[in-house]
Design a protein around this motif. Structure first.
Motif, PDB file in Angstrom:
ATOM      1  N   GLY A 114       1.194  -1.318  -0.794  1.00 47.43           N
ATOM      2  CA  GLY A 114      -0.310   0.003  -0.416  1.00 47.43           C
ATOM      3  C   GLY A 114       1.145   0.417   0.190  1.00 47.43           C
ATOM      4  O   GLY A 114       2.391   1.542  -0.336  1.00 47.43           O
ATOM      5  N   TRP A 115       0.268   2.444   0.422  1.00 44.89           N
ATOM      6  CA  TRP A 115       0.866   4.085   1.274  1.00 44.89           C
ATOM      7  C   TRP A 115       2.464   3.623   2.042  1.00 44.89           C
ATOM      8  O   TRP A 115       3.131   4.441   1.393  1.00 44.89           O
ATOM      9  CB  TRP A 115       0.201   3.988   1.214  1.00 44.89           C
ATOM     10  N   GLU A 117       4.013   0.725   1.467  1.00 47.91           N
ATOM     11  CA  GLU A 117       5.232   0.499   0.797  1.00 47.91           C
ATOM     12  C   GLU A 117       5.625   1.785  -0.160  1.00 47.91           C
ATOM     13  O   GLU A 117       7.233   2.033  -0.482  1.00 47.91           O
ATOM     14  CB  GLU A 117       5.188  -0.643  -0.379  1.00 47.91           C
ATOM     15  N   PHE A 118       4.970   2.338  -1.198  1.00 46.02           N
ATOM     16  CA  PHE A 118       5.421   3.838  -1.890  1.00 46.02           C
ATOM     17  C   PHE A 118       6.472   4.549  -1.453  1.00 46.02           C
ATOM     18  O   PHE A 118       6.600   4.501  -2.355  1.00 46.02           O
ATOM     19  CB  PHE A 118       3.818   3.943  -2.835  1.00 46.02           C
ATOM     20  N   ALA A 119       5.625   5.262  -0.343  1.00 43.03           N
ATOM     21  CA  ALA A 119       6.518   6.098   0.770  1.00 43.03           C
ATOM     22  C   ALA A 119       8.108   5.585   1.167  1.00 43.03           C
ATOM     23  O   ALA A 119       8.808   6.657   0.802  1.00 43.03           O
ATOM     24  CB  ALA A 119       6.120   5.995   2.222  1.00 43.03           C
ATOM     25  N   ARG A 122       9.869   4.995  -2.811  1.00 43.36           N
ATOM     26  CA  ARG A 122      10.224   6.188  -3.087  1.00 43.36           C
ATOM     27  C   ARG A 122      11.747   6.269  -2.686  1.00 43.36           C
ATOM     28  O   ARG A 122      12.318   7.357  -3.266  1.00 43.36           O
ATOM     29  CB  ARG A 122       9.006   7.367  -2.817  1.00 43.36           C
TER      30      ARG A 122
END
Length: 284
Positions: A114-115, A117-119, A122
């Motif tokens: 989810g978010w 993992e994304f954060a 990045r």
């Protein structure tokens, strides 16, 4: 014998059948022992500091100066042993800090998704987008050239590689039956990450650590070569190469022996890491 002990015994049996791996292990052990007992082995231990002996300055290799002397008469062999101690200390501290950070972020990102993992990924990509040596040079440009700051600079550039490695393995492991069974019985996220997933990632992580140890020393020596590492009179492999390069080819030993010292330790860790990786892969 427990299953883990049996696995370790089989891995060692495969490892010792590889001549290159045994050679790498022998080189690493010799370097480590030389660094640890430098005070006892070095023929002139006092030459690690601000010692001047102009009567024996700039001497080529001969007894008792096995690697010759520098421009102020200090024994090069003694200084190389203490430089190894500094390089190995740097490698241990950098990996001791970078590996837990990188592995922890990779575990959380890979399992949570989810978010989160994304954060986290990045952030990792930001650090990976800058060449490692350039990033370390940029950090050292704002800090005083000390051993602590050198460790900090190399650590900042090293943890993202372990994040990516651990993330990929965690993504593959989180759908395995043993993880699903742990979730069904109500195991906590911390238990699943540290007791279920992490042990299955450790072989690859340990192999990468072995390979990276030599590269950490190489990067640190590169910083010292550029004048951004440990400062004189403390002996450092990179700065010794840089200082000796000004007197080539006449005083060739000032550069050749420190450069060979770097080559030997990096090659030893690479052979050891390759042998460990192949031994683990053969057992799968």
């Amino acid at each position: 014998m427990t299953p883990n002990e049996g696995q370790a015994a089989r891995t060692w049996a495969r490892f010792r059948r590889k001549p290159a791996a045994i050679t790498g292990l022998a080189v690493v052990l010799l370097v480590a022992l030389g660094a640890i007992f430098a005070g006892l082995i070095a023929p002139f231990p006092s030459h690690v500091g601000s010692v001047v002996d102009f009567a024996n300055a700039n001497q080529p290799p001969h007894l008792p100066y096995l690697c010759g002397t520098d421009l102020v008469g200090r024994d090069l062999f003694s200084r190389l042993l203490f430089a190894y101690r500094l390089s190995l200390l740097l490698g241990v501290v950098v990996l001791a800090i970078a590996v837990p950070i990188g592995v922890g972020i990779g575990l959380v990102a890979g399992y949570t998704g989810g978010w989160v993992e994304f954060a986290l990924l990045r952030l990792t990509d930001v650090f990976l987008s800058v060449p490692p040596l350039v990033l370390a040079m940029s950090i050292m440009g704002f800090l005083a050239p000390t051993l602590v700051n050198g460790m900090l600079a190399v650590t900042v550039m090293w943890w993202p590689w372990y994040t990516r490695l651990t993330f990929a393995m965690t993504r593959a492991e989180r759908s395995e039956g043993y993880v699903l069974a742990a979730e069904v019985v109500g195991a906590s996220t911390t238990h699943i990450l540290l007791r279920e997933i992490l042990p299955n990632c450790l072989p690859a992580i340990l192999t990468k650590m072995t390979l990276d140890f030599g590269f950490v020393i190489l990067i640190a020596s590169s910083l010292s070569f550029l004048g951004l590492g440990v400062q004189p009179p403390t002996p450092d492999l990179g700065s010794m190469v840089a200082d000796g390069a000004n007197y080539l080819p006449d005083s060739w030993w000032l550069t050749v022996f420190p450069a060979l010292a770097i080559l030997v330790v990096v090659l030893g860790f690479n052979l050891l890491g390759d042998g460990l990786r192949e031994s683990l892969e053969d057992g799968q």
